[in-house]
Design a protein around this motif. Structure first.
Motif, PDB file in Angstrom:
ATOM      1  N   GLN A 112     -10.370  -6.369  -6.180  1.00 24.66           N
ATOM      2  CA  GLN A 112     -11.451  -6.279  -7.163  1.00 24.66           C
ATOM      3  C   GLN A 112     -10.929  -6.411  -8.597  1.00 24.66           C
ATOM      4  N   LYS A 113      -9.688  -5.927  -8.808  1.00 21.95           N
ATOM      5  CA  LYS A 113      -9.099  -6.032 -10.147  1.00 21.95           C
ATOM      6  C   LYS A 113      -8.875  -7.487 -10.534  1.00 21.95           C
ATOM      7  N   THR A 134       0.847  -1.202   0.000  1.00 25.21           N
ATOM      8  CA  THR A 134       0.000   0.000   0.000  1.00 25.21           C
ATOM      9  C   THR A 134       0.881   1.250   0.000  1.00 25.21           C
ATOM     10  N   ASN A 193       0.043   4.333  -2.009  1.00 26.15           N
ATOM     11  CA  ASN A 193      -1.252   4.923  -1.700  1.00 26.15           C
ATOM     12  C   ASN A 193      -1.071   6.142  -0.794  1.00 26.15           C
ATOM     13  N   GLU A 197      -8.016   4.321   4.004  1.00 26.09           N
ATOM     14  CA  GLU A 197      -7.567   4.468   2.613  1.00 26.09           C
ATOM     15  C   GLU A 197      -6.724   3.269   2.177  1.00 26.09           C
ATOM     16  N   ASN A 236      -9.139   0.219   1.783  1.00 30.45           N
ATOM     17  CA  ASN A 236      -9.914   0.356   0.547  1.00 30.45           C
ATOM     18  C   ASN A 236      -9.042   0.098  -0.672  1.00 30.45           C
ATOM     19  N   TYR A 237      -7.784   0.517  -0.576  1.00 28.20           N
ATOM     20  CA  TYR A 237      -6.847   0.275  -1.669  1.00 28.20           C
ATOM     21  C   TYR A 237      -6.659  -1.243  -1.877  1.00 28.20           C
ATOM     22  N   LYS A 251      -8.791  -3.528  -1.119  1.00 19.74           N
ATOM     23  CA  LYS A 251     -10.041  -4.058  -1.681  1.00 19.74           C
ATOM     24  C   LYS A 251     -10.131  -3.751  -3.179  1.00 19.74           C
ATOM     25  N   THR A 252      -9.668  -2.559  -3.555  1.00 20.83           N
ATOM     26  CA  THR A 252      -9.701  -2.205  -4.982  1.00 20.83           C
ATOM     27  C   THR A 252      -8.750  -3.111  -5.771  1.00 20.83           C
ATOM     28  N   GLN A 253      -7.578  -3.389  -5.152  1.00 24.41           N
ATOM     29  CA  GLN A 253      -6.632  -4.290  -5.819  1.00 24.41           C
ATOM     30  C   GLN A 253      -7.256  -5.682  -5.976  1.00 24.41           C
ATOM     31  N   PHE A 295     -15.219  -9.730   1.554  1.00 21.61           N
ATOM     32  CA  PHE A 295     -15.296  -8.534   0.700  1.00 21.61           C
ATOM     33  C   PHE A 295     -16.592  -7.746   0.885  1.00 21.61           C
ATOM     34  N   TYR A 296     -17.694  -8.447   1.099  1.00 28.26           N
ATOM     35  CA  TYR A 296     -18.999  -7.750   1.139  1.00 28.26           C
ATOM     36  C   TYR A 296     -19.483  -7.430   2.552  1.00 28.26           C
TER      37      TYR A 296
END
Ligand SMILES: C[S@@+](CC[C@H](N)C(=O)[O-])C[C@H]1O[C@@H](n2cnc3c(N)ncnc32)[C@H](O)[C@@H]1O
Length: 397
Positions: free
Chosen positions: A264-265, A4, A7, A254, A257-258, A260-262, A239-240
């Motif tokens: 999600q990719k 991270t 970020n 932050e 969330n970063y 989680k975004t990774q 995740f949910y």
């Protein structure tokens, strides 16, 4: 865990944030993944595969201990499928009188661990200790901790576990909040459904992977199928949902969330259907159908009302895969049905029509494993107040 570092932080940290970082987030702590009996091996493997920053992984009664920093432990909550919860140990000391206990409790930097506006649920257990009155221990600790939590903020709930054993006190915070088997996907469930962490561990033990075809012919509200779809779509089990640690001063929203975004990719939604769920009861099945309507990744599940004994797997898929079964037992079997006969019929059906398929089947008595006439290894576990077995094996042929 993905780095991270890139970020960006929004603003310069305050003196309080620097203290939190120094004393809480940047330090290595002891953590404990609480597991139902039978799931420790899966949990140990998950922890070992998750992150190289996770060290000293050790199975102990009730779960698996490990050491790491807080951000990695948050990532573990998000990513582990088998534990019930993750605890963070915050203190360990000896106390055989109230004055020592109070002195030790005062030394802990509570405001660095806990959010200000918290509803503190203190759970005390005392075993073979001079201080044995759990109510009195709670009262003394609460009187010291609560005045320290002055910071305003959104109301949150937090459990603090105090365990005394032979005068040795161990204090832990429940990082997870709601039990981790609650994935935040199903809105409604049938009575006494299978817990998601158990379904996850059985799928892992029977060798289910991203590529495997799954047959879930007594699916009920679809716990096995939903867990399998999450595995296939690369979705972290947590995740949910949300977690108690998201309210802690040491939590970096932050960064989380970063991560989680990774994650999600890496989600991969499958086009072709590899999960076949069915049940004889349309009302149970409709709960799974509701979940499928709400989540894109569940569209890979084909749900149908069918009697297991009528299923011909080769009419659904040319591939052999994994068949998982959580048949009814006890009162839920209904009528005068003889349980040994029922399980022996299941065994006959699997032997006749599921040749070469790997099997994970839940049953309440060891003898029923034998009644099925299949080469199954019993994996003992505990669920809904009962000692049960998951028979793991492969149908010959
Ligand atoms: C213990 S429940 C399964 C619960 C499920 N694992 C869950 O988490 O929701 C057993 C299920 O088997 C189904 N069932 C019983 N006999 C069946 C049969 N012959 N064919 C298909 N489903 C059957 C019941 O309708 C019930 O939903």
């Amino acid at each position: 865990m993905p780095s991270t570092k890139g970020n960006k932080q929004a603003s310069a940290p305050s003196a309080f944030e620097k203290r939190v970082k120094r004393r809480v987030s940047a330090r290595v702590h002891d953590f404990f993944a609480v597991c139902p009996p039978g799931l420790k091996t899966t949990c140990q493997k998950e922890l070992a595969a998750l992150d190289t920053d996770i060290q000293e992984i050790q199975p102990l009664p009730g779960g698996v201990a490990f050491r790491t920093k807080l951000p990695t432990a948050c990532f573990a909550n998000l990513s582990l499928g088998s534990p019930s919860k993750v605890l963070m140990r915050i203190a360990s000391f000896k106390a055989d009188n109230f004055s020592t206990l109070e002195k030790k409790i005062k030394q802990i930097d509570w405001e660095l661990f806990l959010p200000g506006n918290t509803d503190l649920n203190i759970q005390v257990t005392a075993h073979k200790s001079r201080l044995y009155h759990s109510g009195a221990i709670e009262e003394r600790c609460r009187a010291i901790i609560e005045p320290r939590l002055f910071t305003p903020g959104n109301k949150s709930e937090q459990s603090l576990l105090i365990r005394a054993d032979h005068d040795q006190f161990e204090l832990s915070l429940d990082m997870s909040g709601e039990l981790l088997f609650k994935r935040g996907i199903k809105q409604k469930v049938i009575k006494a459904p299978l817990r998601e962490n158990l379904a996850f561990a059985i799928l892992k033990t029977v060798g289910f992977t991203k590529q495997t075809v799954l047959m879930d012919p007594m699916c009920g509200s679809g716990t096995f199928s939903i867990e399998a779809a999450m595995i296939q779509a690369n979705i972290p089990p947590g995740f949910y949902r949300s977690f108690a640690f998201e309210h802690w001063p040491g939590f970096r929203k932050e960064n989380f969330n970063y991560l989680k975004t990774q994650a999600q990719k890496n989600f991969s939604m499958e086009e072709d259907s590899r999960i076949f769920a069915s049940d004889i009861d349309g009302s149970a099945l409709s709960l799974l159908e509701d979940a499928i309507d709400q989540h894109e990744f569940l569209k890979t599940i084909q749900a149908r009302k069918t009697d297991f004994f009528d299923i011909q797997p080769n009419q659904l898929t040319p591939k052999k895969g994994v068949v998982v079964l959580n048949p009814p037992y006890g009162k839920r079997l209904g009528g005068d049905m003889d349980i040994t006969h029922f399980f022996s019929e299941i065994g006959k059906k699997l032997t006749a029509d599921f040749k070469g398929w790997r099997v994970g089947i839940i049953y309440p008595e060891k003898a029923l494993g034998k009644a099925m006439g299949l080469p199954l290894q019993p994996m003992p576990f505990f669920h809904g107040g009962l000692d049960l077995f998951a028979g793991i094996g492969k149908v010959r042929g």
